[in-house]
Design a protein around this motif. Sequence first.
Motif, mmCIF file in Angstrom:
data_model
loop_
_atom_site.group_PDB
_atom_site.id
_atom_site.type_symbol
_atom_site.label_atom_id
_atom_site.label_comp_id
_atom_site.label_asym_id
_atom_site.label_seq_id
_atom_site.Cartn_x
_atom_site.Cartn_y
_atom_site.Cartn_z
ATOM 1 N N ARG A 10 -87.928 43.444 82.354
ATOM 2 C CA ARG A 10 -88.032 44.309 83.535
ATOM 3 C C ARG A 10 -89.484 44.717 83.668
ATOM 4 N NH1 ARG A 10 -85.177 46.563 86.674
ATOM 5 N NH2 ARG A 10 -85.755 48.697 86.315
ATOM 6 N N VAL A 11 -90.033 44.540 84.866
ATOM 7 C CA VAL A 11 -91.441 44.827 85.120
ATOM 8 C C VAL A 11 -91.595 45.625 86.408
ATOM 9 C CG1 VAL A 11 -92.269 42.791 83.865
ATOM 10 C CG2 VAL A 11 -91.774 42.611 86.315
ATOM 11 N N GLY A 12 -92.761 46.248 86.558
ATOM 12 C CA GLY A 12 -93.087 46.983 87.771
ATOM 13 C C GLY A 12 -94.458 46.566 88.259
ATOM 14 N N TRP A 13 -94.704 46.736 89.575
ATOM 15 C CA TRP A 13 -96.002 46.416 90.157
ATOM 16 C C TRP A 13 -96.181 47.234 91.423
ATOM 17 C CZ3 TRP A 13 -91.660 43.523 90.551
ATOM 18 C CH2 TRP A 13 -91.272 43.083 91.809
ATOM 19 N N GLN A 47 -97.979 32.472 86.360
ATOM 20 C CA GLN A 47 -97.487 33.376 87.401
ATOM 21 C C GLN A 47 -96.017 33.624 87.103
ATOM 22 O OE1 GLN A 47 -98.457 34.197 91.000
ATOM 23 N NE2 GLN A 47 -100.513 33.354 91.008
ATOM 24 N N TYR A 48 -95.594 34.861 87.286
ATOM 25 C CA TYR A 48 -94.226 35.263 87.003
ATOM 26 C C TYR A 48 -93.482 35.458 88.313
ATOM 27 C CZ TYR A 48 -96.081 35.985 82.381
ATOM 28 O OH TYR A 48 -96.682 35.776 81.162
ATOM 29 N N GLU A 49 -92.312 34.833 88.421
ATOM 30 C CA GLU A 49 -91.464 35.000 89.596
ATOM 31 C C GLU A 49 -90.507 36.138 89.269
ATOM 32 O OE1 GLU A 49 -88.579 31.986 91.894
ATOM 33 O OE2 GLU A 49 -90.537 31.150 91.334
ATOM 34 N N ILE A 50 -90.474 37.142 90.140
ATOM 35 C CA ILE A 50 -89.736 38.372 89.866
ATOM 36 C C ILE A 50 -88.790 38.677 91.012
ATOM 37 C CG2 ILE A 50 -89.967 40.826 89.333
ATOM 38 C CD1 ILE A 50 -93.124 39.681 89.044
ATOM 39 N N LYS A 51 -87.549 39.012 90.680
ATOM 40 C CA LYS A 51 -86.560 39.407 91.685
ATOM 41 C C LYS A 51 -86.534 40.934 91.741
ATOM 42 C CE LYS A 51 -81.776 38.743 92.992
ATOM 43 N NZ LYS A 51 -80.499 38.118 92.618
ATOM 44 N N SER A 52 -86.807 41.473 92.928
ATOM 45 C CA SER A 52 -86.844 42.923 93.109
ATOM 46 C C SER A 52 -85.475 43.542 92.807
ATOM 47 C CB SER A 52 -87.244 43.254 94.546
ATOM 48 O OG SER A 52 -87.050 44.617 94.819
ATOM 49 N N SER A 53 -85.489 44.703 92.180
ATOM 50 C CA SER A 53 -84.256 45.414 91.847
ATOM 51 C C SER A 53 -83.538 45.946 93.084
ATOM 52 C CB SER A 53 -84.562 46.599 90.934
ATOM 53 O OG SER A 53 -85.177 46.168 89.764
ATOM 54 N N LYS A 54 -84.291 46.332 94.106
ATOM 55 C CA LYS A 54 -83.693 46.970 95.280
ATOM 56 C C LYS A 54 -83.330 45.998 96.395
ATOM 57 C CE LYS A 54 -85.625 51.584 94.874
ATOM 58 N NZ LYS A 54 -86.409 52.619 95.551
ATOM 59 N N THR A 55 -84.206 45.029 96.663
ATOM 60 C CA THR A 55 -84.024 44.210 97.863
ATOM 61 C C THR A 55 -83.669 42.760 97.587
ATOM 62 O OG1 THR A 55 -86.343 43.551 97.982
ATOM 63 C CG2 THR A 55 -85.727 45.607 99.088
ATOM 64 N N ASP A 56 -83.670 42.336 96.351
ATOM 65 C CA ASP A 56 -83.464 40.936 95.971
ATOM 66 C C ASP A 56 -84.587 40.032 96.459
ATOM 67 O OD1 ASP A 56 -81.155 41.499 94.577
ATOM 68 O OD2 ASP A 56 -79.822 41.023 96.253
ATOM 69 N N HIS A 57 -85.695 40.612 96.959
ATOM 70 C CA HIS A 57 -86.865 39.828 97.357
ATOM 71 C C HIS A 57 -87.466 39.176 96.116
ATOM 72 C CE1 HIS A 57 -90.610 38.816 99.435
ATOM 73 N NE2 HIS A 57 -91.254 39.320 98.394
ATOM 74 N N ILE A 58 -88.002 37.973 96.268
ATOM 75 C CA ILE A 58 -88.653 37.273 95.164
ATOM 76 C C ILE A 58 -90.165 37.371 95.358
ATOM 77 C CG2 ILE A 58 -88.937 35.080 93.956
ATOM 78 C CD1 ILE A 58 -86.089 36.186 93.782
ATOM 79 N N ALA A 59 -90.866 37.841 94.326
ATOM 80 C CA ALA A 59 -92.323 37.962 94.364
ATOM 81 C C ALA A 59 -92.908 37.166 93.206
ATOM 82 C CB ALA A 59 -92.731 39.428 94.236
ATOM 83 N N SER A 60 -94.163 36.760 93.345
ATOM 84 C CA SER A 60 -94.875 36.055 92.270
ATOM 85 C C SER A 60 -96.163 36.799 91.967
ATOM 86 C CB SER A 60 -95.212 34.621 92.696
ATOM 87 O OG SER A 60 -94.034 33.908 92.941
ATOM 88 N N HIS A 61 -96.391 37.087 90.677
ATOM 89 C CA HIS A 61 -97.580 37.825 90.264
ATOM 90 C C HIS A 61 -98.092 37.319 88.930
ATOM 91 C CE1 HIS A 61 -97.246 40.852 93.375
ATOM 92 N NE2 HIS A 61 -95.979 41.027 93.055
ATOM 93 N N ARG A 62 -99.376 37.521 88.699
ATOM 94 C CA ARG A 62 -99.978 37.262 87.390
ATOM 95 C C ARG A 62 -99.672 38.455 86.480
ATOM 96 N NH1 ARG A 62 -103.200 32.923 87.816
ATOM 97 N NH2 ARG A 62 -104.127 32.474 89.828
#
Length: 71
Positions: A10-13, A47-62
């Motif tokens: 679990r990560v935050g940004w 790069q890490y692909e992350i599924k948002s906890s609230k919206t199920d949006h997929i984001a990619s971040h270093r």
Amino acid sequence: MPKSFKIHDRVGWNSEAGRVSGTVIRIHTRDFKVNGYTHHATPDEPQYEIKSSKTDHIASHRASALARIGD
């Protein structure tokens, strides 16, 4: 030593909408495309692909943009 994360961490940004959290679902170590945009990744700087906890949006971040949440 640089930060690194594993699948299911679990990560935050920070985003334009404020602080967001989610779960790492994939780790990219090679360049990849999303919606026509090429994200650059290497084994040394993935790069890490992350599924948002609230919206199920997929984001990619270093890793530098991410912080681990709880353990």
